[in-house]
Motif scaffolding. Structure first.
Motif, short mmCIF file in Angstrom:
data_model
loop_
_atom_site.label_atom_id
_atom_site.label_comp_id
_atom_site.label_asym_id
_atom_site.label_seq_id
_atom_site.Cartn_x
_atom_site.Cartn_y
_atom_site.Cartn_z
N THR A 100 0.81 -1.22 0.00
CA THR A 100 0.00 0.00 0.00
C THR A 100 0.84 1.26 0.00
O THR A 100 0.49 2.27 -0.61
CB THR A 100 -0.92 -0.01 1.24
OG1 THR A 100 -1.64 -1.24 1.25
CG2 THR A 100 -1.89 1.15 1.20
N SER A 165 -9.16 0.80 6.31
CA SER A 165 -8.76 1.80 5.31
C SER A 165 -9.82 1.85 4.22
O SER A 165 -10.28 0.81 3.75
CB SER A 165 -7.40 1.43 4.69
OG SER A 165 -6.39 1.51 5.66
N TRP A 167 -10.58 3.25 0.43
CA TRP A 167 -9.84 3.67 -0.76
C TRP A 167 -10.63 4.71 -1.52
O TRP A 167 -11.68 4.43 -2.10
CB TRP A 167 -9.54 2.47 -1.65
CG TRP A 167 -8.50 1.58 -1.04
CD1 TRP A 167 -8.69 0.70 -0.03
CD2 TRP A 167 -7.11 1.54 -1.37
NE1 TRP A 167 -7.50 0.09 0.29
CE2 TRP A 167 -6.52 0.59 -0.52
CE3 TRP A 167 -6.32 2.21 -2.30
CZ2 TRP A 167 -5.17 0.28 -0.57
CZ3 TRP A 167 -4.97 1.91 -2.37
CH2 TRP A 167 -4.41 0.96 -1.51
N PRO A 172 -5.44 5.24 0.02
CA PRO A 172 -6.25 4.78 1.15
C PRO A 172 -6.35 5.84 2.24
O PRO A 172 -5.41 6.59 2.49
CB PRO A 172 -5.47 3.56 1.65
CG PRO A 172 -4.05 3.85 1.29
CD PRO A 172 -4.09 4.67 0.03
N ILE A 214 -2.94 -4.63 -5.46
CA ILE A 214 -2.61 -3.73 -4.34
C ILE A 214 -3.25 -4.21 -3.05
O ILE A 214 -2.62 -4.26 -2.00
CB ILE A 214 -3.06 -2.30 -4.68
CG1 ILE A 214 -2.30 -1.77 -5.91
CG2 ILE A 214 -2.83 -1.37 -3.50
CD1 ILE A 214 -2.72 -0.38 -6.34
N LEU A 215 -4.54 -4.59 -3.14
CA LEU A 215 -5.29 -5.00 -1.95
C LEU A 215 -5.27 -6.53 -1.86
O LEU A 215 -5.80 -7.21 -2.73
CB LEU A 215 -6.73 -4.51 -2.04
CG LEU A 215 -6.94 -3.00 -2.18
CD1 LEU A 215 -8.41 -2.70 -2.37
CD2 LEU A 215 -6.40 -2.28 -0.98
#
Length: 1105
Positions: A100, A165, A167, A172, A214-215
């Motif tokens: 992240t 978090s 986004w 984020p 990314i996640l």
């Protein structure tokens, strides 16, 4: 443990710490003097120092620091006593944080994000240690923040909260996720940037767990066409389950009108808790797995071993206890479970406490031994109390006999484990009803028939009898893999009704409701409703080729079952496809059994299938599409639009393949359905598409694909069916048979289980929950588009403006339902009604929304004036306003001509709007959706609307003095706060004075001593108006008398004053002479600005209340 981030100086600290691991943003260090090597002299000194110091000053031997490449500042974020503990923290940072951080541009943002995340983790750990949420300090603090940040109504119940978090784009925002009864909320405040999000559960289209580059794992929420992602949750699965439960709770409460009467934890939206939601989810799963009545709730769960006689070993599993059932399910992969109704338990024995075991004796000389039960004593006492068995040592002679019989059975079984004959159950021979299954009446089996098919049927019966001897028979039978194998091979005709009752759980509902069906039949026969009319129409369409339904015997039984169910459940009533299903049930089950099987299918096994919108079937279509994408990729590549399969397969799901397969083949599918539920239908559908894969890929259009599937179904046979040709359905023609090889239904089912039986029923249920939100919102969106299309022909608003208005109108409807189960708006919501009638507002909801949207700010919420507007719009006087009526009123006020606007205000002060009951109570509408619909009344109303001519100003009655005074007050209210307020007030005063003088002249002209009107004909415009008004007054004395009599209750005025009245033409002509008033009403008002303000203020208005 995670630490509150604190800045440290490392100039001299490296002498005391050794770096073990590091990367661009984090450093893992070990204190000198700990771990391998000891660190030499420095390590000894450090270790001694740490040991000698007071415990409050001791330093943890391991820590993790955060830093950025271009900064000399380090932040301590974690510490650990052991290397394993700190290693877990390090791995979590690598997996969840490192990816992240690459999206941030500045080091300040990186540090701020890390600090916020660590603080969130600390709060999360503190919250997870709380067992209850009743008034703990942290929950109370969070509730205060929740109320302060989101300004929701005070009665909104916060359920739980999580650090996470959110986004926003590719960046984020670390903050807090709050889950309440009606809303999903998120709040973040970092570096001066505030992020606030409020989404109501009934507006969510998608709710699912996702992952990408990314996640690693996140929760995706789709609402209002926008995607929202929440990640970095410490307990992501728990969070997702709670969100899923809240969304489902909202959908059931608001759209399905479910009241949760049997579940106290959910019956009041103001008292919903996380624990209540979790208990509800577990009870739902418990009832679904064991096919128990919907009144049962999971009360206790105990891990234990159960001695399985047919396998001669103890199987590990869980005991699940509800109000009336003791259930057990294995956890070792043996797929063994058993259901024991409390009514079948005759005794509960407790052997030596050292074994922590208890034995349950049931009817039929059967005993079940549970061992290694942690709280066996309490469980034994609970079972005894629920079964009405005395726990005292003094027993009656019969109890002693039962005890001795059970104990001897246990001893014999332990000494002779190979002897399983004692475990044979006995079939219950009690006769609940006198009727027989229609198949036994119209096709009795010939015992002496030695036909090969009959011999095979006898072999099937023998296989099941052997199974019964090993696994038991009746309600306390063991369900295992072998049971499913026998189902797949085919159930013998003579046992089909019994096994359907057992597998569906209908046997338990019938046993606990003796005489219920007979009472329903007596109460329902002779009733006349829309459902009974539809039933009569479809009776002779139900398996018309079968001899049972070519006679009055079968037709009468079908009528009684369908009518009794429609009477029992008016919410469903009767829906097409129910007749086909019930016909098959009556072939193999007695009449009362067929009724309870229908109850099991409609209310438990196929929820929401049999209603006007068939939501359940559409949800399963979406599940089916998902499974096609996963399991048949070749077909997906060729046919990108899978909606074709949804439309084709709808009848498969609604009728369990009965409508497309010959009856002798379809009953085998029904066998599997009652054992495995919808999973059996889904996997058979996949097998059908797989079998026809090549032909479907080669077809050029949808019509050809439908033909291919129809030919396939015609070719499906049941080579083992003992039914004679007169009972079997006509198969395909000879030409079709020649072109399509016949397929045996048993082979097709076996292939479906082998290829597609790997997915579990729990996965299907999870997919159902995920797709239900999307299906319901799609139906709601279709309804909205239809309403907008109809209303757009009547008003001048654009499509986008109507869309906004509809959203506000629907939200206002739901706002009255959020915090109560008995909202009038909720009770009147009926999806089966016409599109325009589905969402309607009562006076309270209407006044709040109208006060936000009307252009001049003259109509405060719940004011008398808003009540008059409501009565004027409510043309049918049912106490409810639909969307079309609401939009037409606003369209007049925003886009109407000066004359139309004035006419609207004028009619506000005429009956029925102005002439209210003394208590001001509005009549409520009659109950909707119940009883027989008066179609003649609907046709008459429709005809009147078509023939209704345009209302002219001459059709309006005259306004009397009291009404005119109130009309003047209304104008003053409208002009209040306008920049030209004084000018407008003077204009109104001038018009009022002028009208009064005109009325005085008119009254004098009517007196006998006055000269005729022609002799005093004035020449000015004002005088002309006076003359015309005089003629109008003299020509319509009845109207003047009527209008004055209508307001006799105003009282205390003289008779001469009561006779004063004005026509609309007089008022219009007078106001047209005032350009200031005309320009005010013709001034353009921006509807977009009003819509935006209403969208923001709608919820706040509710909160202020």
């Amino acid at each position: 443990m995670w630490l509150k981030p604190e800045e440290i100086l490392l100039k001299n600290a490296f002498k005391l710490w050794v770096t073990e691991k590091d990367n661009e943003y984090f450093v893992l260090q070990r204190r000198r003097g700990y771990g391998d090597g000891g660190g030499g002299l420095t390590g000894l000194l450090v270790g001694t120092l740490d040991t000698v110091l007071d415990s409050t000053s001791r330093v943890a031997p391991y820590r993790i620091l955060h830093h950025t490449p271009d900064s000399q500042v380090y932040w301590s974020i974690a510490c650990g006593v052991t290397k394993e503990e700190i290693g877990q923290h390090w791995e979590w940072l690598q997996q969840n944080i490192m990816r992240t951080l690459s999206v941030f541009d500045s080091t300040e943002d990186i540090t701020s994000f890390v600090q916020g995340k660590i603080r969130g983790l600390i709060a999360e750990e503190g919250k997870s240690s709380m067992v209850l949420e009743e008034d703990p300090d942290k929950f109370r603090e969070s509730l205060l923040r929740f109320e302060k940040w989101f300004e929701l109504p005070a009665q909104e119940k916060l359920v739980t909260y999580y650090s996470c978090s959110y986004w926003k784009g590719k960046v984020p925002c670390q903050g807090w996720l709050y889950l309440s009864t009606n809303f999903l909320c998120f709040y973040s405040y970092l570096l001066g940037a505030e992020v606030k999000l409020i989404i109501s559960w009934d507006e969510i289209w998608r709710l699912e767990k996702t992952s990408n580059v990314i996640l690693t794992e996140s929760i995706h929420v789709l609402a209002h066409g926008e995607d929202h992602y929440f990640s970095m949750l410490l307990h992501l699965n728990e969070t997702f389950v709670i969100m899923e439960q809240l969304a489902s709770y909202s959908i059931k409460r608001l759209f399905d009108k479910e009241a949760f009467q049997g579940e106290p934890a959910l019956s009041d939206p103001l008292q919903v808790t996380k624990r209540g939601l979790e208990a509800h989810a577990k009870s739902e799963q418990f009832r679904s797995f064991f096919r128990l009545p919907k009144e049962e709730n999971l009360l206790e769960v105990h891990e234990s071993f159960l001695w399985v006689p047919f396998s001669h070993f103890n199987t590990l599993g869980k005991i699940c206890l509800s109000e009336n059932y003791l259930c057990f399910a294995s956890q070792d992969g043996s797929q063994c479970h058993i259901i024991i109704p409390m009514r079948e338990v005759v005794n509960v024995e407790k052997p030596d406490p050292s074994s922590r075991a208890l034995t349950v004796c049931v009817r039929g000389k059967r005993a079940l031994r549970f061992s290694e039960v942690r709280d066996y004593q309490r469980l034994a006492n609970t079972l005894r109390s629920r079964c009405g068995i005395s726990a005292s040592p003094q027993h009656s002679a019969s109890s002693e006999g039962i005890r001795g019989e059970c104990q001897s059975l246990i001893n014999h079984f332990e000494d002779n484990p190979e002897d399983v004959t004692l475990m044979v159950g006995q079939k219950n021979t009690s006769k609940a009803v006198s009727t027989e299954a229609l198949m036994t009446v119209f096709h009795p089996q010939d015992v002496e028939n030695l036909d090969p098919k009959m011999l095979k049927e006898k072999m099937k019966e023998q296989s099941w009898n052997i199974h019964f001897s090993e696994y038991g028979r009746g309600t306390s039978m063991f369900f295992t893999r072998k049971t499913r194998d026998l189902i797949v091979r085919g159930v013998p005709e003579s046992l089909r009704g019994e096994l359907w009752m057992l597998f569906s759980g209908a046997v338990n509902e019938m046993a606990t409701n003796p005489g219920y069906y007979t009472e329903l039949v007596e109460q329902s026969l002779g009733t006349s409703t829309l459902a009974t009319d539809e039933i009569e129409r479809d009776l002779h369409r139900s398996l018309p080729e079968h001899p049972a339904f070519q006679s009055d015997t079968g037709i009468s039984a079908l009528r009684r079952v369908l009518t009794a169910y429609a009477y029992r459940n008016p919410k469903i009533g009767y829906c097409q496809a129910m007749n086909i299903l019930t016909s098959v049930l009556l072939l193999y089950a007695k009449e009362e059994e067929a009724f309870w099987l229908l109850v099991a299918v409609c209310e438990r096994m196929l929820p929401d299938y049999f209603n006007r919108r068939i939501i359940g079937a559409l949800v399963d279509q979406a599940v089916f599409e998902d499974l096609i994408r996963e399991n048949l990729p070749q077909l997906v590549e060729h046919m990108t639009d899978l909606s074709f399969f949804s439309s084709v397969s709808l009848s498969w799901f609604l009728t369990l393949f009965i409508s497309v397969l010959p009856i002798e083949s379809a009953v085998n599918v029904v066998d599997c359905f009652f054992y495995d539920g919808i999973k059996a239908i889904v996997q058979l559908g996949l097998a059908v598409l797989d079998y026809n894969m090549e032909a479907l890929i080669a077809c050029s259009d949808d019509a050809e694909a439908v033909t291919i599937l129809n030919r396939f179904f015609d070719s499906v046979t049941n080579k083992d069916s003992p039914l004679p040709p007169t009972v079997q359905q006509a198969s395909a023609s000879n030409n079709d048979k020649a072109s399509h090889v016949s397929v045996d239904v048993s082979e097709l089912i076996r292939e479906a289980y082998e290829k597609y039986g790997h997915f579990r029923s729990e996965e299907v249920e999870s997919s159902r929950r995920r797709n239900k939100l999307y299906v319901i919102q799609t139906l709601e969106d279709t309804t909205k588009q239809n309403v907008i299309r109809v209303v757009s022909q009547e008003v001048r608003f654009t499509a986008s403006q109507l869309d906004e208005l509809y959203n506000l109108f629907k939200r206002q409807h739901f706002l009255s339902c959020y915090w109560t189960m008995r909202s009038p708006a909720l009770l009147h919501h009926d999806p089966s009604l016409a599109y325009l009638e589905q969402y309607q507002l009562g006076f309270q909801q209407f006044s709040e929304l109208f006060s936000l949207l009307e252009p001049w700010g003259f109509c405060a919420a719940k004011s008398t004036l808003s009540l008059w507007v409501f009565r004027l719009i409510d043309e049918n006087q049912d106490g409810l306003i639909n969307f079309k009526e609401f939009c037409c009123a606003l369209d007049t006020l925003y886009g109407g001509s000066f004359t139309n606007k004035l006419k609207f205000l004028f009619k506000l002060h005429l009956p029925p709007a102005f002439d209210l009951p003394e208590d001001g109570v509005i009549r409520k509408s009659p109950e909707r959706g119940r009883g027989k619909v008066d179609l003649q009344a609907y046709l008459k109303q429709w005809q009147n609307e078509i023939l209704k001519k345009e209302e002219t100003i001459k059709d309006l009655p005259r306004i009397n003095q009291a009404q005119f005074i109130q009309f003047s007050k209304t104008l003053y209210n409208i002009f209040h706060g306008d920049p030209e307020e004084e000018t407008l007030y003077r204009a109104v005063a001038h018009v009022t004075s002028l009208l009064l003088r005109m009325e005085e002249v008119g009254r004098r002209l009517q007196e006998p001593s006055s000269p005729p009107p022609e002799a005093t004909k004035p020449v000015s415009a004002t005088a002309s108006a006076e003359a015309s008004s005089t003629e109008e007054a003299s020509s319509k004395p009845e109207a003047s008398d009527a209008s004055s009599s209508n307001n006799s209750q105003e009282g205390a005025t003289e008779q001469s004053d009561e006779d004063w009245s004005f026509s609309f033409e007089q008022v219009l002509a007078s106001l047209l002479n005032e350009p200031t008033i005309v320009s005010f009403f013709e001034r353009h008002v921006h509807i977009h600005a009003k819509l935006g303000q209403a969208r923001v203020a709608q919820l706040k208005l509710k909160a202020k209340k």
